[in-house]
Write a protein that holds these residues in place. Structure first.
Motif, mmCIF file in Angstrom:
data_model
loop_
_atom_site.group_PDB
_atom_site.id
_atom_site.type_symbol
_atom_site.label_atom_id
_atom_site.label_comp_id
_atom_site.label_asym_id
_atom_site.label_seq_id
_atom_site.Cartn_x
_atom_site.Cartn_y
_atom_site.Cartn_z
ATOM 1 N N ASP A 539 136.309 52.283 125.045
ATOM 2 C CA ASP A 539 137.915 51.430 125.434
ATOM 3 C C ASP A 539 137.823 50.423 123.896
ATOM 4 N N PRO A 540 139.132 50.314 122.710
ATOM 5 C CA PRO A 540 138.832 49.584 121.801
ATOM 6 C C PRO A 540 139.547 48.113 122.764
ATOM 7 N N THR A 541 139.025 47.146 121.618
ATOM 8 C CA THR A 541 139.500 45.755 122.323
ATOM 9 C C THR A 541 140.506 45.248 121.358
ATOM 10 N N LEU A 542 140.629 45.817 119.620
ATOM 11 C CA LEU A 542 141.715 45.496 118.751
ATOM 12 C C LEU A 542 141.973 47.146 118.169
ATOM 13 N N LEU A 543 143.522 47.463 118.327
ATOM 14 C CA LEU A 543 143.627 48.597 118.239
ATOM 15 C C LEU A 543 145.169 48.528 117.208
ATOM 16 N N LYS A 544 144.948 49.418 115.479
ATOM 17 C CA LYS A 544 146.376 49.186 115.464
ATOM 18 C C LYS A 544 146.465 50.996 114.906
ATOM 19 N N VAL A 545 147.914 51.295 115.184
ATOM 20 C CA VAL A 545 148.339 52.508 115.039
ATOM 21 C C VAL A 545 149.139 53.116 113.834
ATOM 22 N N SER A 546 149.390 53.799 113.710
ATOM 23 C CA SER A 546 151.017 54.061 112.423
ATOM 24 C C SER A 546 151.237 55.463 113.271
ATOM 25 N N PRO A 547 152.311 56.274 113.179
ATOM 26 C CA PRO A 547 153.385 55.340 113.977
ATOM 27 C C PRO A 547 153.327 55.467 115.119
ATOM 28 N N LYS A 548 153.910 54.219 116.084
ATOM 29 C CA LYS A 548 153.544 53.839 117.567
ATOM 30 C C LYS A 548 153.434 54.572 118.476
ATOM 31 N N ALA A 549 152.151 54.308 119.322
ATOM 32 C CA ALA A 549 151.970 55.862 120.749
ATOM 33 C C ALA A 549 151.140 54.596 121.442
ATOM 34 N N VAL A 550 150.936 55.311 122.563
ATOM 35 C CA VAL A 550 150.950 55.167 124.056
ATOM 36 C C VAL A 550 149.100 55.099 123.920
ATOM 37 N N LEU A 551 148.660 53.956 124.143
ATOM 38 C CA LEU A 551 147.106 53.689 125.313
ATOM 39 C C LEU A 551 146.809 54.099 126.886
ATOM 40 N N ASN A 552 146.303 54.994 126.434
ATOM 41 C CA ASN A 552 145.994 54.817 128.258
ATOM 42 C C ASN A 552 144.056 54.741 128.185
ATOM 43 N N ARG A 553 143.697 53.096 128.462
ATOM 44 C CA ARG A 553 142.645 52.545 128.430
ATOM 45 C C ARG A 553 141.650 53.304 129.480
ATOM 46 N N SER A 554 142.036 53.656 130.442
ATOM 47 C CA SER A 554 141.054 54.851 131.690
ATOM 48 C C SER A 554 140.823 55.753 131.122
ATOM 49 N N GLU A 555 141.397 56.278 130.451
ATOM 50 C CA GLU A 555 140.963 58.231 129.703
ATOM 51 C C GLU A 555 140.536 57.854 128.126
ATOM 52 N N ARG A 556 140.739 56.553 127.634
ATOM 53 C CA ARG A 556 141.056 56.509 126.488
ATOM 54 C C ARG A 556 141.494 57.564 125.298
ATOM 55 N N GLU A 557 142.514 57.427 125.401
ATOM 56 C CA GLU A 557 143.854 58.159 124.911
ATOM 57 C C GLU A 557 144.923 57.437 124.731
#
Length: 637
Positions: A539-557
């Motif tokens: 489970d990321p604490t700091l995350l940088k993505v390109s392009p924008k994405a949707v983060l699902n913390r419960s599934e870590r996706e």
């Protein structure tokens, strides 16, 4: 009989320690230890036939265990001539830990001695803080070892042995010896009844003594309390007198809205709180009002009444006049000042006749015909709904067939590890007009483009093969589509709609992940609504993505949605970067990172190239609708 004695004997030198039971004479134990030493030295010198003066057995090989007795680090040997004893030994560095017992084949003394020797080894190793056991280290902890082996010789459980070893370098002999009664109870989390009974008795005695106890205050304390109480009483009495005076003064002015008496006083008394400045001669009130804006009064014309006139097509309807006395609104409109339900009522302008409901939306269904309404209703059957008249539903002209395919692929970085394509041919018959309608659907069709087919299976109850790719269908009508053919494609002949590559890089504690994707240029139409999902290791604490994405913390996706992938163009890139908490020696090879793709498409061609054709040219036995294909297990790791 159990173990009789425990001893520590160095490989070279005199015995260090001997611990015996009360009924076993130490002299006999020393004789057994001396015989063990001679036997050990005899085997060390390869003298299997010792001298006649020795007091050990004439054939020790027959009474000992193992191919080479005393050569291993542990074992047992029988020593003595007249009084024979069994000695169980174990070698720790250069010290032999020995247990002496009698020879009895009818019981299992040897197993108990082995267990006691192992416990004694634990005591010796703990006292020397390691397996480097020497006589010098044993001498430093001689008292602790002596008491511990005495307890072990008489039998000790594993729980108490652990407590003894823990207290050997800490609390010492006192904790080791005197904690025998409560050790197991404390480790198991229970208290003995003796301690609980003592606490219960003390508690009951304390409650009994305090319930009958009486206390007397000294005379000095009572006198000081009386003085404090008297002073406090005087203070409260003074406060009550002041409140009574205030109440009497307030009762003089009975009218709360009466003017104050201070208004009749001269101006100097009213301004007693403000003083004039000696230098300028200006009072404080003038200074306080100097910075305030004074609003001017409205002109006289603004106080006159306002008339709002209402003019219509047929002249002046009157109006509403607003003035200081009020408005003429209640006079002009009756009932509008009623607080509950007053005002204008729209039902006054509607007649009692209701709108007929049999004409739907007010007769809009008759706009597209020039016939009179009665004739149009009669032609429509009188019961047909307006939705059926306005919207012409698309009806089936005949049986329909289409292909549904599912493709699965696995990429390891940029290499294709495995691929598979499964397809299904569905038949959609004409729906039955009534429950008793059992008219069967029967026609023939031809399957083309089967060069890359690996397996081909048909539903024999409905489909029969005529050879050369011809098939005949005969089935009863059904409301749902019927699967009639199932097939799979060879891996080398399977087209890939999209290629995908996953690359990771770990720089210190920073993990960088990149996904590249490109579409197959031979597809008939571009892929739309493609979803690429990246499974993160933590489970990321700091995350940088390109392009924008949707983060699902419960599934870590991490999910990207791509509207359209062009057929010919540069590969797309999806990037993600996050910190990880890993050790210095960890290279990140065990991180579980993978991505999977979801897509679906519909078109006139199937993905595998399979096509359905009529059996004879120019004859339409069925209608071929749009084929579909979708992703199955489409992953990259």
């Amino acid at each position: 009989m159990s173990c009789l004695a425990l001893a520590l004997q160095p490989a070279n030198g005199p015995d260090i320690l001997l611990q015996t039971r009360e009924w076993f004479p130490p002299s006999r134990a020393l004789m057994a230890l001396s015989a063990f030493r001679e036997t050990r030295l005899a085997f060390a010198k390869n003298q299997h036939q010792p001298a006649a003066s020795s007091n050990f057995t004439s054939d020790p090989t027959s009474d000992s265990l193992g191919d080479d007795p005393l050569a291993a680090s542990s074992g047992q040997v029988i020593v003595g001539v007249e009084s024979r004893y069994r000695v169980v030994y174990r070698l720790v560095n250069s010290i032999y830990v020995l247990a002496v017992t009698v020879i009895e084949d009818s019981n299992n003394n040897v197993f108990e001695c082995i267990h006691i020797v192992n416990q004694a080894v634990s005591v010796v190793v703990t006292a020397c803080r390691g397996v480097d056991v020497t006589p010098e280290k044993l001498g430093k902890k001689y008292a602790e070892i002596y008491m511990a082996l005495d307890i072990v010789l008489r039998g000790v459980s594993s729980i108490r042995l652990a407590a003894m070893l823990a207290s050997m370098h800490g609390d010492g002999i006192a904790k080791m010896v005197h904690s025998a009664v409560q050790t197991e109870s404390k480790i198991r989390g229970a208290d003995s009844w003796a301690s609980l009974e003592h606490q219960a008795v003390d508690h009951e005695a304390g409650v009994e003594s305090f319930s009958h106890a009486t206390f007397e205050l000294p005379a000095e304390t009572l006198q000081a309390g009386d003085e404090v109480a008297a002073a406090t009483l005087v203070f409260f009495q003074q406060g009550e007198e002041k409140e009574v005076t205030k109440v009497e003064e307030s009762e003089v002015e009975k009218d709360p809205f009466a003017a104050s008496d201070r208004i009749n006083k001269p101006e100097e008394m009213l301004m007693e709180g403000f003083k004039k400045d000696k230098e300028s001669g200006v009072s404080d009130v003038s200074k306080a009002l100097a910075g305030l804006e004074v609003t001017s009064l409205p002109p006289a014309a603004a106080t006159e009444s306002t008339h709002i006139g209402v003019e219509g097509f047929e002249g002046n309807y009157g109006g509403i006049e607003f003035s200081n006395d009020g408005s003429t609104l209640p006079e002009d409109f009756e009932g509008i000042n009623d607080a509950w339900g007053g005002g204008l009522d729209a039902s006054e302008f509607v007649g009692p006749k209701k709108v007929p409901k049999d004409r739907g939306l007010g007769g809009l269904e008759f706009l597209e015909t020039s016939e009179p309404p009665a004739a149009a209703v009669a032609k429509a059957g009188g019961e047909e709904k307006i939705e059926d008249i306005l919207v012409k539903k698309t009806e089936m002209k005949g049986p329909e067939m289409y292909i549904v395919e599912e493709i699965s692929a696995e990429f390891r970085e940029s290499l294709l590890a495995r691929v598979g394509l499964m397809g299904m041919v569905y038949l959609k018959t004409m729906p039955p007009k009534s429950p008793s309608d059992d008219k069967e659907t029967e026609f023939s069709f031809k399957v083309e483009g089967t060069d890359g087919i690996k397996r081909f299976a048909v539903q024999s109850s409905r489909v029969s093969s005529l050879g050369s790719g011809l098939f005949h269908v005969r089935t009863a009508p059904s409301q749902e589509p019927i699967p009639i053919i199932k097939y799979s494609v060879l891996p080398r002949m399977t087209p890939l709609p999209i290629r995908i590559r996953l690359v990771k890089r770990l720089s210190g504690t920073l993990l960088s992940i990149m996904i590249q994707y490109v579409s197959n240029s031979n597809l008939p139409v571009p892929l739309n609504n493609v979803t690429i999902v990246l499974k993160l290791p933590v489970d990321p604490t700091l995350l940088k993505v390109s392009p924008k994405a949707v983060l699902n913390r419960s599934e870590r996706e991490l999910k990207w949605h791509i509207d359209e992938i062009p057929l010919k163009g540069n590969p797309g890139r999806l990037r993600a970067r996050m910190p990880l908490e890993i050790g210095e020696d960890d290279d990140g090879s065990d991180l579980e990172i993978f991505g999977y793709v979801k897509f679906s498409a519909q078109g006139t061609r199937s993905l595998s190239g399979l096509s359905l054709r009529p059996a004879s040219e120019g004859k339409t036995d069925f209608y071929e609708t749009d084929h579909r294909y979708a992703s199955g297990v489409y992953i990259c790791n």
